[in-house]
Design an enzyme around this catalytic site. Sequence first.
Site, mmCIF file in Angstrom:
data_model
loop_
_atom_site.group_PDB
_atom_site.id
_atom_site.type_symbol
_atom_site.label_atom_id
_atom_site.label_comp_id
_atom_site.label_asym_id
_atom_site.label_seq_id
_atom_site.Cartn_x
_atom_site.Cartn_y
_atom_site.Cartn_z
ATOM 1 N N ASP A 1 -43.969 -20.812 -16.654
ATOM 2 C CA ASP A 1 -42.785 -21.501 -16.146
ATOM 3 C C ASP A 1 -42.031 -20.634 -15.128
ATOM 4 O OD1 ASP A 1 -41.601 -23.919 -16.462
ATOM 5 O OD2 ASP A 1 -40.432 -23.387 -18.232
ATOM 6 N N GLU B 1 -35.259 -25.855 -12.943
ATOM 7 C CA GLU B 1 -34.787 -25.741 -14.316
ATOM 8 C C GLU B 1 -34.374 -24.327 -14.737
ATOM 9 O OE1 GLU B 1 -37.547 -27.681 -16.892
ATOM 10 O OE2 GLU B 1 -36.007 -28.058 -18.399
ATOM 11 N N ASP C 1 -40.030 -29.057 -10.833
ATOM 12 C CA ASP C 1 -40.338 -28.780 -12.244
ATOM 13 C C ASP C 1 -41.534 -27.834 -12.230
ATOM 14 O OD1 ASP C 1 -40.653 -28.666 -14.945
ATOM 15 O OD2 ASP C 1 -40.478 -30.824 -15.278
ATOM 16 N N ILE D 1 -43.223 -26.321 -14.548
ATOM 17 C CA ILE D 1 -44.256 -26.857 -15.452
ATOM 18 C C ILE D 1 -43.667 -28.061 -16.159
ATOM 19 C CG2 ILE D 1 -45.642 -26.571 -17.525
ATOM 20 C CD1 ILE D 1 -46.388 -23.962 -16.843
ATOM 21 N N ASP D 2 -44.163 -29.223 -15.791
ATOM 22 C CA ASP D 2 -43.746 -30.447 -16.451
ATOM 23 C C ASP D 2 -44.780 -30.725 -17.542
ATOM 24 O OD1 ASP D 2 -42.443 -32.873 -16.947
ATOM 25 O OD2 ASP D 2 -43.743 -33.935 -15.537
ATOM 26 N N THR E 1 -44.642 -29.115 -20.898
ATOM 27 C CA THR E 1 -44.943 -27.792 -21.484
ATOM 28 C C THR E 1 -45.764 -27.934 -22.779
ATOM 29 O OG1 THR E 1 -42.807 -27.836 -22.593
ATOM 30 C CG2 THR E 1 -42.919 -26.645 -20.535
ATOM 31 N N HIS F 1 -39.983 -38.523 -26.853
ATOM 32 C CA HIS F 1 -39.659 -38.709 -25.436
ATOM 33 C C HIS F 1 -39.604 -40.178 -25.027
ATOM 34 C CE1 HIS F 1 -41.036 -34.380 -24.192
ATOM 35 N NE2 HIS F 1 -40.079 -34.383 -25.107
ATOM 36 N N SER G 1 -46.544 -35.328 -19.200
ATOM 37 C CA SER G 1 -46.126 -34.972 -17.838
ATOM 38 C C SER G 1 -46.189 -36.113 -16.837
ATOM 39 C CB SER G 1 -46.953 -33.792 -17.296
ATOM 40 O OG SER G 1 -48.169 -34.249 -16.718
ATOM 41 N N LYS H 1 -48.897 -39.031 -15.496
ATOM 42 C CA LYS H 1 -48.878 -40.480 -15.716
ATOM 43 C C LYS H 1 -48.645 -41.239 -14.410
ATOM 44 C CE LYS H 1 -45.802 -40.140 -19.247
ATOM 45 N NZ LYS H 1 -45.931 -38.728 -19.621
ATOM 46 N N ARG I 1 -41.372 -45.963 -20.410
ATOM 47 C CA ARG I 1 -40.582 -44.880 -20.989
ATOM 48 C C ARG I 1 -39.252 -45.453 -21.480
ATOM 49 N NH1 ARG I 1 -41.627 -39.502 -19.971
ATOM 50 N NH2 ARG I 1 -40.002 -38.026 -20.531
ATOM 51 N N ASP J 1 -38.091 -34.535 -13.314
ATOM 52 C CA ASP J 1 -39.138 -35.160 -14.128
ATOM 53 C C ASP J 1 -39.646 -36.461 -13.509
ATOM 54 O OD1 ASP J 1 -39.453 -33.312 -16.192
ATOM 55 O OD2 ASP J 1 -37.740 -34.098 -17.318
HETATM 56 P P1 AMP Z 1 -43.515 -36.445 -20.951
HETATM 57 O O1 AMP Z 1 -44.667 -35.533 -21.049
HETATM 58 O O2 AMP Z 1 -43.718 -37.589 -20.015
HETATM 59 O O3 AMP Z 1 -42.978 -36.862 -22.265
HETATM 60 O O4 AMP Z 1 -42.371 -35.670 -20.202
HETATM 61 C C1 AMP Z 1 -42.003 -34.367 -20.457
HETATM 62 C C2 AMP Z 1 -40.543 -34.268 -20.134
HETATM 63 O O5 AMP Z 1 -39.790 -35.024 -21.069
HETATM 64 C C3 AMP Z 1 -39.978 -32.891 -20.213
HETATM 65 O O6 AMP Z 1 -40.025 -32.256 -18.968
HETATM 66 C C4 AMP Z 1 -38.540 -33.092 -20.675
HETATM 67 O O7 AMP Z 1 -37.641 -32.825 -19.629
HETATM 68 C C5 AMP Z 1 -38.463 -34.568 -21.010
HETATM 69 N N1 AMP Z 1 -37.761 -34.847 -22.252
HETATM 70 C C6 AMP Z 1 -37.294 -33.979 -23.173
HETATM 71 N N2 AMP Z 1 -36.639 -34.632 -24.166
HETATM 72 C C7 AMP Z 1 -36.689 -35.949 -23.859
HETATM 73 C C8 AMP Z 1 -36.178 -37.129 -24.491
HETATM 74 N N3 AMP Z 1 -35.507 -37.097 -25.630
HETATM 75 N N4 AMP Z 1 -36.418 -38.317 -23.887
HETATM 76 C C9 AMP Z 1 -37.103 -38.380 -22.731
HETATM 77 N N5 AMP Z 1 -37.597 -37.294 -22.093
HETATM 78 C C10 AMP Z 1 -37.403 -36.096 -22.647
HETATM 79 MG MG MG Z 2 -40.422 -31.746 -17.030
#
Ligand code: AMP
Ligand code: MG
Length: 326
Positions: free
Chosen positions: A47, A70, A123, A125-126, A128, A216, A240, A243, A257, A272
Amino acid sequence: MDQNSPEVMTAIQAAIKASALCEKIRMDLAGGESLLKSDRSPVTIADYGSQAMICKLIRGRFPNDTIVAEEDSKELRRPDRSKILERVTDYINAFIPGSSSEEVCSWIDFGSNSVSGRFWALDPIDGTKGFLRGDQYAIALALIEKGRVKLGILACPNLYADIHRPFGEKGCLFLALEGNGSFQMDRWGVNKRPIFVSKVTNPSEAVITESVEPDHADHLTHQRLAQKLNISKPSLRMDSQAKYGILARGEVTLYLRVPSSAEPGYKENIWDHAAGSIIAEEAGGRVTDVIGRPLDFSSGIKMEKNQGILVSNGILHEVVLKALEM
Ligand code: AMP
Ligand code: MG
């Protein structure tokens, strides 16, 4: 801005280098699944390393541009984190020989947390959790002017390049420029080809993609929506902004989402979604929040005016928005 603009060239180079750095760290350190629970240091090192590298390259070419990202170096400068800083510096040195720890920290601190008229959203690393699991993650970089995304780059180092060969060559780079279409390249930035969203018109033939992490997004609501639309194909869970890439190249039709109840009031971060959204749109897709509002990249680091995300091939957008009113 066109494909040969310095912004595009610099962003591609930065994304390629950061993605090579992250993969090297992943190969060296993040081999096993057990790491996820016990040790987050590989993702921490990657990161910081990715942010340092990208900030240095962008700031070097565009000294007046803001970079919204970030991380900052405050934690990293703590004495108890000296081992981590040393390792970040070692990795950076493989790409930028002669870099000192002080320089690495100062490059990380080019990142700021307030938006301006023209700024980059990064970002480093999106995804993580995907990185640590050995699944998908992305390096996401976007240029935003007056609240509009002008350029988006997504490096997805662990994503199969050819949708017909999911176990084949890994590593994709997605690029989009406003008004110029979306493209996929291989991990070294060559073999560039235009990509387009799917032409599915019947909602029942759609394929949904959603987060892997249950906190998420609201998987149950996604499932109810699938039932309502008679979607029979299983959803594809992926970490990440990869998608957005698979939707832009027509592999899936919808990215849902719906906010999860795990964290009520959660607001999405601009980094993001900025890069991913232009890649989906320029490939012919549509991107809004779950009640049809355009994404807000101008208020601050959080998308205060939005609730969740809906990405589609465009054709199915209104039908899905309607179904989401359930
Ligand atoms: P994904 O892999 O699409 O779920 O996205 C990862 C991203 O989700 C991370 O970079 C976080 O910033 C974000 N994230 C963290 N907590 C939440 C949450 N409660 N709802 C939605 N996104 C989140
Ligand atoms: Mg991210």
